[in-house]
Design an enzyme around this catalytic site. Structure first.
Site, mmCIF file in Angstrom:
data_model
loop_
_atom_site.group_PDB
_atom_site.id
_atom_site.type_symbol
_atom_site.label_atom_id
_atom_site.label_comp_id
_atom_site.label_asym_id
_atom_site.label_seq_id
_atom_site.Cartn_x
_atom_site.Cartn_y
_atom_site.Cartn_z
ATOM 1 N N GLN A 19 17.939 -2.599 -19.200
ATOM 2 C CA GLN A 19 16.469 -2.590 -19.207
ATOM 3 C C GLN A 19 15.827 -3.663 -18.333
ATOM 4 N N ARG B 279 3.785 16.414 -26.673
ATOM 5 C CA ARG B 279 2.545 17.088 -26.294
ATOM 6 C C ARG B 279 2.369 17.119 -24.779
ATOM 7 N N HIS C 7 26.855 5.932 -6.741
ATOM 8 C CA HIS C 7 25.570 5.862 -7.454
ATOM 9 C C HIS C 7 25.018 7.240 -7.790
ATOM 10 N N GLU C 8 25.346 8.233 -6.959
ATOM 11 C CA GLU C 8 24.797 9.569 -7.224
ATOM 12 C C GLU C 8 25.627 10.345 -8.250
ATOM 13 N N GLN D 275 13.420 -4.084 -36.229
ATOM 14 C CA GLN D 275 13.744 -2.715 -35.800
ATOM 15 C C GLN D 275 15.098 -2.607 -35.096
ATOM 16 N N LYS E 191 8.131 16.064 -17.893
ATOM 17 C CA LYS E 191 9.535 16.241 -18.301
ATOM 18 C C LYS E 191 9.849 15.308 -19.466
ATOM 19 N N GLU F 85 30.953 2.565 -4.545
ATOM 20 C CA GLU F 85 29.673 3.002 -5.123
ATOM 21 C C GLU F 85 28.868 3.948 -4.226
ATOM 22 N N GLY G 189 24.451 -8.076 -2.947
ATOM 23 C CA GLY G 189 24.764 -7.562 -1.611
ATOM 24 C C GLY G 189 23.805 -8.062 -0.548
ATOM 25 N N ARG H 65 36.076 -4.149 -1.996
ATOM 26 C CA ARG H 65 35.746 -3.355 -3.195
ATOM 27 C C ARG H 65 36.045 -1.895 -2.885
ATOM 28 N N CYS I 18 17.127 -10.479 -18.026
ATOM 29 C CA CYS I 18 18.012 -9.926 -19.037
ATOM 30 C C CYS I 18 17.231 -9.763 -20.334
ATOM 31 N N TYR J 31 28.278 3.651 -0.943
ATOM 32 C CA TYR J 31 27.595 3.017 0.194
ATOM 33 C C TYR J 31 28.301 3.383 1.524
ATOM 34 N N TRP K 112 18.464 9.724 -17.570
ATOM 35 C CA TRP K 112 19.217 10.949 -17.254
ATOM 36 C C TRP K 112 20.424 11.111 -18.177
HETATM 37 P P1 FAD Z 1 10.059 -5.829 -35.471
HETATM 38 O O1 FAD Z 1 11.369 -5.500 -34.931
HETATM 39 O O2 FAD Z 1 9.267 -4.766 -36.142
HETATM 40 O O3 FAD Z 1 10.220 -7.042 -36.477
HETATM 41 C C1 FAD Z 1 9.184 -7.488 -37.304
HETATM 42 C C2 FAD Z 1 9.758 -8.129 -38.546
HETATM 43 O O4 FAD Z 1 8.729 -8.764 -39.276
HETATM 44 C C3 FAD Z 1 10.420 -7.142 -39.497
HETATM 45 O O5 FAD Z 1 11.733 -7.545 -39.781
HETATM 46 C C4 FAD Z 1 9.520 -7.190 -40.745
HETATM 47 O O6 FAD Z 1 10.240 -7.000 -41.932
HETATM 48 C C5 FAD Z 1 8.952 -8.598 -40.675
HETATM 49 N N1 FAD Z 1 7.674 -8.798 -41.358
HETATM 50 C C6 FAD Z 1 6.530 -8.074 -41.251
HETATM 51 N N2 FAD Z 1 5.560 -8.607 -41.992
HETATM 52 C C7 FAD Z 1 6.083 -9.699 -42.618
HETATM 53 C C8 FAD Z 1 5.564 -10.669 -43.527
HETATM 54 N N3 FAD Z 1 4.299 -10.649 -43.940
HETATM 55 N N4 FAD Z 1 6.380 -11.634 -43.969
HETATM 56 C C9 FAD Z 1 7.680 -11.700 -43.528
HETATM 57 N N5 FAD Z 1 8.210 -10.806 -42.685
HETATM 58 C C10 FAD Z 1 7.417 -9.831 -42.223
HETATM 59 N N6 FAD Z 1 13.968 -1.590 -27.842
HETATM 60 C C11 FAD Z 1 14.580 -1.797 -26.708
HETATM 61 O O7 FAD Z 1 14.172 -2.669 -25.960
HETATM 62 N N7 FAD Z 1 15.680 -1.085 -26.352
HETATM 63 C C12 FAD Z 1 16.189 -0.127 -27.131
HETATM 64 O O8 FAD Z 1 17.171 0.509 -26.773
HETATM 65 C C13 FAD Z 1 15.572 0.117 -28.369
HETATM 66 N N8 FAD Z 1 16.042 1.056 -29.199
HETATM 67 C C14 FAD Z 1 15.420 1.282 -30.373
HETATM 68 C C15 FAD Z 1 15.915 2.262 -31.204
HETATM 69 C C16 FAD Z 1 15.310 2.522 -32.420
HETATM 70 C C17 FAD Z 1 15.854 3.591 -33.301
HETATM 71 C C18 FAD Z 1 14.173 1.752 -32.804
HETATM 72 C C19 FAD Z 1 13.503 2.016 -34.114
HETATM 73 C C20 FAD Z 1 13.667 0.784 -31.976
HETATM 74 C C21 FAD Z 1 14.276 0.552 -30.744
HETATM 75 N N9 FAD Z 1 13.788 -0.403 -29.864
HETATM 76 C C22 FAD Z 1 14.431 -0.636 -28.689
HETATM 77 C C23 FAD Z 1 12.528 -1.102 -30.118
HETATM 78 C C24 FAD Z 1 12.724 -2.540 -30.580
HETATM 79 O O9 FAD Z 1 13.629 -2.597 -31.648
HETATM 80 C C25 FAD Z 1 11.359 -3.115 -30.967
HETATM 81 O O10 FAD Z 1 10.489 -3.039 -29.872
HETATM 82 C C26 FAD Z 1 11.479 -4.560 -31.406
HETATM 83 O O11 FAD Z 1 12.285 -4.633 -32.555
HETATM 84 C C27 FAD Z 1 10.109 -5.172 -31.711
HETATM 85 O O12 FAD Z 1 10.318 -6.492 -32.113
HETATM 86 P P2 FAD Z 1 9.312 -7.293 -33.038
HETATM 87 O O13 FAD Z 1 9.999 -8.541 -33.406
HETATM 88 O O14 FAD Z 1 8.002 -7.385 -32.376
HETATM 89 O O15 FAD Z 1 9.091 -6.384 -34.341
HETATM 90 P P1 NAP Z 2 6.886 5.977 -27.309
HETATM 91 O O1 NAP Z 2 7.862 5.837 -26.219
HETATM 92 O O2 NAP Z 2 5.504 5.546 -27.083
HETATM 93 O O3 NAP Z 2 6.902 7.518 -27.706
HETATM 94 C C1 NAP Z 2 6.081 8.056 -28.672
HETATM 95 C C2 NAP Z 2 6.166 9.592 -28.619
HETATM 96 O O4 NAP Z 2 5.301 10.103 -29.585
HETATM 97 C C3 NAP Z 2 5.765 10.175 -27.294
HETATM 98 O O5 NAP Z 2 6.654 11.236 -27.012
HETATM 99 C C4 NAP Z 2 4.361 10.698 -27.526
HETATM 100 O O6 NAP Z 2 4.286 11.800 -26.660
HETATM 101 C C5 NAP Z 2 4.367 11.015 -29.008
HETATM 102 N N1 NAP Z 2 3.076 10.759 -29.687
HETATM 103 C C6 NAP Z 2 2.297 9.657 -29.580
HETATM 104 N N2 NAP Z 2 1.215 9.782 -30.387
HETATM 105 C C7 NAP Z 2 1.314 10.967 -31.025
HETATM 106 C C8 NAP Z 2 0.516 11.656 -31.980
HETATM 107 N N3 NAP Z 2 -0.612 11.128 -32.442
HETATM 108 N N4 NAP Z 2 0.938 12.849 -32.395
HETATM 109 C C9 NAP Z 2 2.078 13.396 -31.941
HETATM 110 N N5 NAP Z 2 2.875 12.789 -31.038
HETATM 111 C C10 NAP Z 2 2.504 11.589 -30.587
HETATM 112 O O7 NAP Z 2 7.372 5.221 -28.579
HETATM 113 P P2 NAP Z 2 8.738 5.218 -29.399
HETATM 114 O O8 NAP Z 2 9.595 6.381 -29.130
HETATM 115 O O9 NAP Z 2 8.248 5.017 -30.777
HETATM 116 O O10 NAP Z 2 9.465 3.947 -28.886
HETATM 117 C C11 NAP Z 2 8.898 2.658 -29.105
HETATM 118 C C12 NAP Z 2 9.372 1.684 -28.091
HETATM 119 O O11 NAP Z 2 10.740 1.402 -28.311
HETATM 120 C C13 NAP Z 2 9.224 2.228 -26.693
HETATM 121 O O12 NAP Z 2 8.241 1.502 -26.006
HETATM 122 C C14 NAP Z 2 10.562 2.063 -26.078
HETATM 123 O O13 NAP Z 2 10.465 1.257 -24.911
HETATM 124 C C15 NAP Z 2 11.415 1.343 -27.103
HETATM 125 N N6 NAP Z 2 12.685 2.056 -27.157
HETATM 126 C C16 NAP Z 2 13.472 2.020 -26.068
HETATM 127 C C17 NAP Z 2 14.650 2.711 -26.062
HETATM 128 C C18 NAP Z 2 15.551 2.680 -24.865
HETATM 129 O O14 NAP Z 2 16.559 3.354 -24.853
HETATM 130 N N7 NAP Z 2 15.257 1.918 -23.853
HETATM 131 C C19 NAP Z 2 15.023 3.439 -27.161
HETATM 132 C C20 NAP Z 2 14.199 3.454 -28.256
HETATM 133 C C21 NAP Z 2 13.031 2.763 -28.225
HETATM 134 P P3 NAP Z 2 3.110 12.850 -26.608
HETATM 135 O O15 NAP Z 2 1.874 12.019 -26.801
HETATM 136 O O16 NAP Z 2 3.195 13.503 -25.289
HETATM 137 O O17 NAP Z 2 3.408 13.814 -27.698
HETATM 138 FE FE1 SF4 Z 3 20.696 -5.487 -20.916
HETATM 139 FE FE2 SF4 Z 3 20.761 -8.057 -20.186
HETATM 140 FE FE3 SF4 Z 3 22.995 -6.688 -20.214
HETATM 141 FE FE4 SF4 Z 3 21.135 -6.151 -18.361
HETATM 142 S S1 SF4 Z 3 22.307 -8.011 -18.584
HETATM 143 S S2 SF4 Z 3 22.300 -4.703 -19.540
HETATM 144 S S3 SF4 Z 3 19.284 -6.503 -19.542
HETATM 145 S S4 SF4 Z 3 21.713 -7.157 -21.980
#
Ligand code: FAD
Ligand code: NAP
Ligand code: SF4
Length: 674
Positions: A343, A566, A256-257, A415, A570, A168, A62, A218, A357, A170, A581
């Site tokens: 994100q 802890r 948007h709201e 992960q 919010k 939206e 826009g 639009r 992206c 506007y 939200w």
């Molecule tokens: P990882 O994903 O942990 O990958 C590391 C890999 O290394 C693993 O496959 C492991 O098996 C392998 N590995 C470790 N050691 C060795 C070794 N010695 N030899 C061979 N292989 C090895 N992120 C977002 O951005 N948006 C989300 O919406 C989001 N949702 C999530 C929801 C859930 C339930 C979870 C658990 C995570 C989510 N995340 C999300 C987080 C995101 O998935 C992680 O931040 C991301 O996967 C990290 O990428 P990484 O490659 O650094 O590590």
């Molecule tokens: P996180 O966002 O850092 O949250 C960890 C939670 O654990 C917090 O609520 C924290 O709050 C609590 N915590 C931390 N240390 C603790 C301790 N010692 N004892 C008890 N509670 C503790 O991490 P995450 O939920 O593991 O997510 C990991 C990453 O994945 C995030 O950075 C996130 O960006 C990404 N992710 C994103 C999405 C998404 O939708 N965009 C979804 C899933 C994951 P308190 O310390 O206040 O208790």
């Molecule tokens: Fe996620 Fe990329 Fe799609 Fe935006 S354009 S919603 S960052 S995948």
């Protein structure tokens, strides 16, 4: 000859004076590039790549017609010849790649994030701190002239047309709705008076630009706010828009709201195309439908089922500029699918950062991050096949390096394999599918079930450690109890979970686990009707705004869930600006008890003993699930870090706040530099 697989998608659209080569519009997205240094050069590269990727028509982000219409202070505006001349760099790049492009004229009205914002009436919006100034009669006439001036300047800049942003929530929407327009003069009161402002803009623009210039309007077809329009009013308005001289009507869904998700990942694909379908046949100009269309098969079905004449996709073009060419050439499995996470795109816009992206860090960085072929092929080892390792391995191999990827598990994805099982995150499957195909195409040697030891890495020129993260273990009395599970136990090992559950930690993963436990067998992200019911939207769009008097209907949760943190803040404060939200609301629908200010005392047979705001309490639960953040898996790096050819990325480098956006970006940036 029509396309064998996508006959509707690849059917040209004849607009009389010009023809679009297919039925796909790249919808308008604010990227922040407009305000960047070298912004025009960067936008030219960004739009040029998308035109080259085969899209039928592009609409820019826009652009304000005047200062009051700014999105934020010093936002982009089209008010003089000097600016129009700068835009020629963009239109040239698009035309050089056989594309077509329209400039969107957006006046934000009361959504303007600045003190100069104006509106039909002096009513503050719930999503902006600035109370708008009421436009005078002269002010309204001047604003109409400014819209026309912006269109004329767009024509001077060689745009193929303009899109007038009328949805939206506007400024134009604000005139049309009694929610925001309380005027008693000729611009308020009756519906005919309220739509006069947009109709004058279209009429005067058409008169100024002549017949051979695209004018897209639009139109908000489903407001999703109280006091929104009725369907009868919307149809009447659409007919008047056609009469006033618009070439195409694009669909807008929700202000948007509005507090109903319309584009986030839990929204089913093409969840709102039925709204445009209702309008088909009411006007004779083409209609575009939109929202959560991210795949050529979905787009084809929408068109074949006559929901619209054209589809708009916006974010899918950030994720993959080549989505159209890949679809046309039968290379759908190579598409880097937009997972609708917001994100790196929308969340960035709200944080005043340049968009990009999550799955494609090159988006909006086309002049900065490039994967040029290497002149010095190296043997590269990548340890860990999560998002960081996959991004590094495929980018390095694409550049011509010889890459071996080691993954300890039986499958790639890290992960992300846990994320994809969360109800409403099914799109995350697509990213793993994309990387699997890229590994194959780029010739990466993949060694699964292969946990690497230091000795195996001898002989590689470069070693990339992307071994990721593991859940943080807690020090708490009773934590070794069988009641206690990690999120991996639940999501990956599918350990049984009882009816009463406490989740320790309310970050992204805590929220996701709560979603998983409360939505068992009741995810609505694949079912449009169930989704609309859950959020209280009238599928027939027969009530005002599509929501008046409709009560959301939720399936009850199969479990009683406590989500704990802890901090006193919010819950969900750290989640994405545009999605947090939704997660909070979704869990409220399931009666999840979200509690802050908790300290954890011990776990025993009775359950979890906590102190909440200085009061000891017992949460009688069957299971306690730990979602308390993560720690890096970096033992291998620690052993190798003295070597200059060893690099570390993603969660292995820094576990705090790691997400897939950072992981993929770090992988790509490192691989581009080797
Ligand atoms: P990882 O994903 O942990 O990958 C590391 C890999 O290394 C693993 O496959 C492991 O098996 C392998 N590995 C470790 N050691 C060795 C070794 N010695 N030899 C061979 N292989 C090895 N992120 C977002 O951005 N948006 C989300 O919406 C989001 N949702 C999530 C929801 C859930 C339930 C979870 C658990 C995570 C989510 N995340 C999300 C987080 C995101 O998935 C992680 O931040 C991301 O996967 C990290 O990428 P990484 O490659 O650094 O590590
Ligand atoms: P996180 O966002 O850092 O949250 C960890 C939670 O654990 C917090 O609520 C924290 O709050 C609590 N915590 C931390 N240390 C603790 C301790 N010692 N004892 C008890 N509670 C503790 O991490 P995450 O939920 O593991 O997510 C990991 C990453 O994945 C995030 O950075 C996130 O960006 C990404 N992710 C994103 C999405 C998404 O939708 N965009 C979804 C899933 C994951 P308190 O310390 O206040 O208790
Ligand atoms: Fe996620 Fe990329 Fe799609 Fe935006 S354009 S919603 S960052 S995948």
């Amino acid at each position: 000859m029509s396309h064998p697989k996508y006959p509707h998608l690849f059917e040209p659209l004849d607009l009389g004076f010009t023809t679009l080569k297919n039925r796909v519009l790249m919808g308008s997205m604010h990227t922040g590039l407009e305000e960047e240094k070298n912004g025009y050069e960067r936008m030219a590269a960004y739009y040029g790549e998308r035109a080259k990727g085969g899209v039928g028509l592009i609409v820019t982000g826009g652009i304000a017609p005047n200062r009051a219409g700014w999105t934020a202070p010093f936002g982009s505006k089209m008010t003089n010849i000097k600016t129009a001349n700068k835009h020629k760099e963009i239109t040239q790049a698009v035309h050089d790649n056989s594309g077509k492009i329209c400039m969107q004229i957006l006046h934000t009205g009361r959504y303007g994030y600045h003190p100069l914002a104006v509106a039909p009436s002096r009513i503050k919006s719930p999503i902006s701190p600035f109370k708008p100034w009421k436009l005078s009669n002269m002010g309204i006439k001047r604003t109409i002239r400014h819209f026309v001036r912006a269109a004329k300047l767009a024509q001077h800049a060689n745009y193929d047309g303009v899109e007038i942003m009328g949805s939206e929530g506007y400024l134009i929407n604000q005139f049309v709705s009694t929610k925001t327009n309380k005027r008693t003069d000729q611009w308020g009161g009756s519906f005919e008076n309220r739509i006069k402002f947009p109709l004058e803009i279209i009429r005067q623009t058409r008169a100024a630009v002549g017949e051979n210039f695209i004018i897209i309007f639009r139109l908000s077809m489903l407001d999703l706010v109280d006091k929104g329009n009725t369907w009868e009013e919307t149809v009447y308005f659409a007919k008047e828009i056609e009469k006033a001289g618009a070439t195409i009507i694009n669909t807008g869904i929700g202000w948007h709201e509005a507090r109903i998700p319309t584009i986030a990942t839990m929204v089913p694909r093409a969840a709102f195309s039925w709204v445009t379908k209702k309008m088909m046949g009411e006007v004779s100009i083409p209609l575009i439908t939109t929202n959560r269309i991210n795949d050529p098969k979905v787009a084809e079905t929408v068109l074949a089922d006559k929901h619209a004449d054209m589809v708009s996709m916006a974010r899918p073009f950030l994720a993959d500029p080549e989505i159209i060419n890949k679809s046309e050439q039968g290379r759908e499995d190579e598409i880097n699918t937009c997972i609708a996470c917001n994100q790196a795109c929308l969340d960035h816009v709200f944080e005043q950062k340049t968009s990009s992206c999550l799955v494609n860090p090159r988006a909006c960085h086309e002049t900065i991050l490039n994967y040029t072929p290497t002149k010095n092929t190296k043997k590269i080892a990548v340890v860990g096949g999560g998002p960081a390792g996959l991004s590094a391995a495929t980018t390095a191999a694409q550049r011509g390096h010889q890459v071996t990827l080691f993954e300890a598990q039986a499958d790639i994805g890290g992960q992300f394999n846990l994320a994809k099982v969360i109800p409403g995150k099914e799109e995350f499957f697509e990213t793993i599918r994309y990387f699997k195909k890229q590994l194959e195409l780029t010739g990466v040697q993949v060694k699964l079930n292969h946990k690497v030891e230091k000795e195996e890495l001898i002989g590689f020129d470069e070693i990339i450690i992307s071994s990721g993260i593991k859940p943080r273990a807690l020090k708490l009395e009773g934590v070794e109890s069988e009641k206690v599970l990690s999120y991996e136990d639940v999501l990956k090992h599918k350990k049984p979970v009882g009816k009463r559950v406490a989740i320790i930690g309310a970050g992204g993963i805590g929220f996701d686990v709560a979603e998983y436990l409360t939505h068992e067998n009741s995810s609505t992200s694949q079912n449009v009707e169930a989704f609309l019911k859950e959020w209280g939207v009238d599928y027939n769009n027969e009530v005002r705004g599509g929501i008046e008097g409709i009560k959301p209907k939720h399936e009850p949760s199969p479990r009683e869930v406590y989500l704990l943190q802890r901090k006193e803040t919010k819950l969900g404060k750290g989640l994405g600006k545009t999605t947090g939200w939704i997660h909070r609301k979704s869990l409220k629908h399931k009666n999840v008890k979200m509690i802050n200010g908790v300290s954890y005392n011990k776990i025993d047979n009775q359950g979890l003993h906590v102190t909440i705001k200085e009061k000891p309490e017992l949460l009688e639960v069957d299971n306690i699930i730990i979602c308390a953040g993560q720690v890096s898996v970096n033992n291998l790096y620690e052993q190798l870090k003295e070597q200059s050819n060893v690099h570390i990325i993603g969660g292995a480098k820094l576990a705090s706040k790691i997400d897939a956006k950072r992981a993929i970006k770090e992988g790509a940036e490192l691989a581009a530099s080797l």
